[in-house]
Design a protein around this motif. Sequence first.
Motif, PDB file in Angstrom:
ATOM      1  N   ALA A 384     -32.269-102.546 -31.804  1.00  0.00           N
ATOM      2  CA  ALA A 384     -31.659-101.973 -30.614  1.00  0.00           C
ATOM      3  C   ALA A 384     -31.675-100.447 -30.663  1.00  0.00           C
ATOM      4  N   ARG A 385     -31.822 -99.861 -31.863  1.00  0.00           N
ATOM      5  CA  ARG A 385     -31.848 -98.413 -32.023  1.00  0.00           C
ATOM      6  C   ARG A 385     -33.266 -97.857 -32.103  1.00  0.00           C
ATOM      7  N   GLY A 387     -37.320 -97.710 -30.602  1.00  0.00           N
ATOM      8  CA  GLY A 387     -38.305 -97.958 -29.565  1.00  0.00           C
ATOM      9  C   GLY A 387     -39.665 -98.030 -30.233  1.00  0.00           C
ATOM     10  N   THR A 407     -37.087-104.079 -21.748  1.00  0.00           N
ATOM     11  CA  THR A 407     -36.215-103.448 -22.743  1.00  0.00           C
ATOM     12  C   THR A 407     -34.802-103.204 -22.223  1.00  0.00           C
ATOM     13  N   ARG A 408     -34.673-103.012 -20.884  1.00  0.00           N
ATOM     14  CA  ARG A 408     -33.329-102.782 -20.312  1.00  0.00           C
ATOM     15  C   ARG A 408     -33.202-103.534 -19.000  1.00  0.00           C
ATOM     16  N   ALA A 411     -31.393-101.815 -15.937  1.00  0.00           N
ATOM     17  CA  ALA A 411     -31.798-100.495 -15.443  1.00  0.00           C
ATOM     18  C   ALA A 411     -31.920-100.505 -13.924  1.00  0.00           C
ATOM     19  N   ARG A 459     -41.690 -97.963 -21.027  1.00  0.00           N
ATOM     20  CA  ARG A 459     -40.833 -99.110 -21.357  1.00  0.00           C
ATOM     21  C   ARG A 459     -39.980 -98.815 -22.580  1.00  0.00           C
ATOM     22  N   ALA A 460     -40.575 -98.174 -23.576  1.00  0.00           N
ATOM     23  CA  ALA A 460     -39.824 -97.842 -24.790  1.00  0.00           C
ATOM     24  C   ALA A 460     -38.792 -96.757 -24.524  1.00  0.00           C
ATOM     25  N   ALA A 463     -35.308 -97.687 -22.929  1.00  0.00           N
ATOM     26  CA  ALA A 463     -34.270 -98.278 -23.775  1.00  0.00           C
ATOM     27  C   ALA A 463     -33.397 -97.229 -24.452  1.00  0.00           C
ATOM     28  N   ARG A 464     -33.764 -95.928 -24.307  1.00  0.00           N
ATOM     29  CA  ARG A 464     -33.006 -94.824 -24.923  1.00  0.00           C
ATOM     30  C   ARG A 464     -32.829 -95.036 -26.420  1.00  0.00           C
ATOM     31  N   PRO A 465     -33.914 -95.192 -27.153  1.00  0.00           N
ATOM     32  CA  PRO A 465     -33.799 -95.447 -28.600  1.00  0.00           C
ATOM     33  C   PRO A 465     -33.381 -94.182 -29.357  1.00  0.00           C
TER      34      PRO A 465
END
Length: 548
Positions: A384-385, A387, A407-408, A411, A459-460, A463-465
Amino acid sequence: MAAAAALAQPALVARVIRVVGSGDPLLPAVAVLVVVLLLASALSAFQQFLLQRTGEGVVLTTRQLLADRLLRLPVAEYDRRRTGDLMSRVGADTTLLRATVTSGVVDVVGSVVLAVGAVIAMALVDGWLLLLTVASVAVGVTTAVLASRGVRRLSRQAQEQVGAMTAAVERALSAVRTIRASGATAREVESVGASAAGAYAAGVRVARLEALVSPAGSIAVQGAFLAVLGVGGYRVASGSITVAELVAFILYLFLLVMPLGQAIGAWTQLQTGLGALARIQEILALEPEDDAHPERPAAAAVPPSGAPLLRLEDVSFGYPDGTQVLSDVSFEVPAGSRVALVGPSGAGKSTILALIEGFYPVSGGVLRWAGTDVREMPRAALRARLGYVEQEAPVLAGTVRDNLLLTRPDATDPELWAVLADVGLTDVVRRSPRGLDVLVGDEGVLLSGGERQRLAIARALLARPELLLLDEPTASLDARNEGLLRDTLAAASADRALLVVAHRLSTVLDSDQIVVLDQGRVVARGTHGELVDSSALYRELATAQLLV
């Protein structure tokens, strides 16, 4: 209930015959017989519906279990197995399982109940005729059972051949453009045809063995009927039994041999289904990826900028066949920094990203996230952390929106448009009146290579990794979009760390740290300027790309 209604019919027929002989009123006896016949038909129809519904329910549950297990297997399992064969287990094998339930297990049970009832009724009518019947039927049943012993083994071999054929078709379709361009269409058709021929040959072997079962059952039925008819006629003539009793016995004989024939066929079908079930159980027996450990600590909070976020300490990795990929790799990724992995092909750069994602367990050393050994963290909490953008930048069939929401799922549209703008895809998506709902085709075939790459990066980013892993992010980008992406990554690194695998050094010149790998080992670390002076390998790579 259906068996009871069927067993009542011969007795009612005998009663009708007796009533006719005695001259008593016929209507009540005939009415009861008709009611029982209608009841038996209604019960048979309801039973068939229940069987089919049960079979569909078994298939549904099995497919759901298989899909859940297939999508949770360790990544190493996908390396060892062919996708087409796995697909065959979900499709063809579960379909055979339906036939096993509807024509196998339940038919065997129902046939046994009816046969036992018929035997008891026949014993009450005439014991000698029963012994004659049992002797005739036993020969056929024994022969059929012996003939069906090898069906399960041959059926599993047939299903494996079907799996191989499905895998061959999947392989050809996944690379159909390359095959056409290479002029290899005829060879691939021949290859798939050979796999189909293997499945045919295996199916014929099963059919040959099953064909031995049917004649055995027919001979037993005909022999029993002729024997009962001859001996029974003699006993009627001698006065040992009446005509009504002989008619009832013959009807019970049919109630015995018909379910026995069904049971023999069902037994053969059951053996076929058990072969398919063994292939299904082989997958269900595999351990899924261990990604749910509530008792383990969650990932630690993100450390302050500059503090170690990810650390590799003497990490080694090798495949089960003994191939060593990484040896004693050590470096760290500070929070908010940009770190690049460079080196010749096969140096192990992409493997490091796979280890960070937990796709494979490390053979030696430790991976730490914010000071915590990742083996002590739930994989879901770690991922979850992170991307992750793979080198091939896979795009799923569907729409642009579907791919981004992977991923979200929560959104909003403004967020989707914003991340598309960050990677320079806004104009591409606006070309279609459908906007975010424009189709991308199977594996993103309706997009160019660069557009697929940028969509995967978007896409990655959505997710705000806290750490973004990029494997060759500019491999399919032209000079203009490469520059745009560099600006995007520079902005993205303001609030997250980046770990980038790159062959094109121009994209990572401004990295805070560049780690140079060769043959699975770290041979140098530093900035671009430092490495040009200190590392012969890096200087060679940079010179080849006209960067020094």
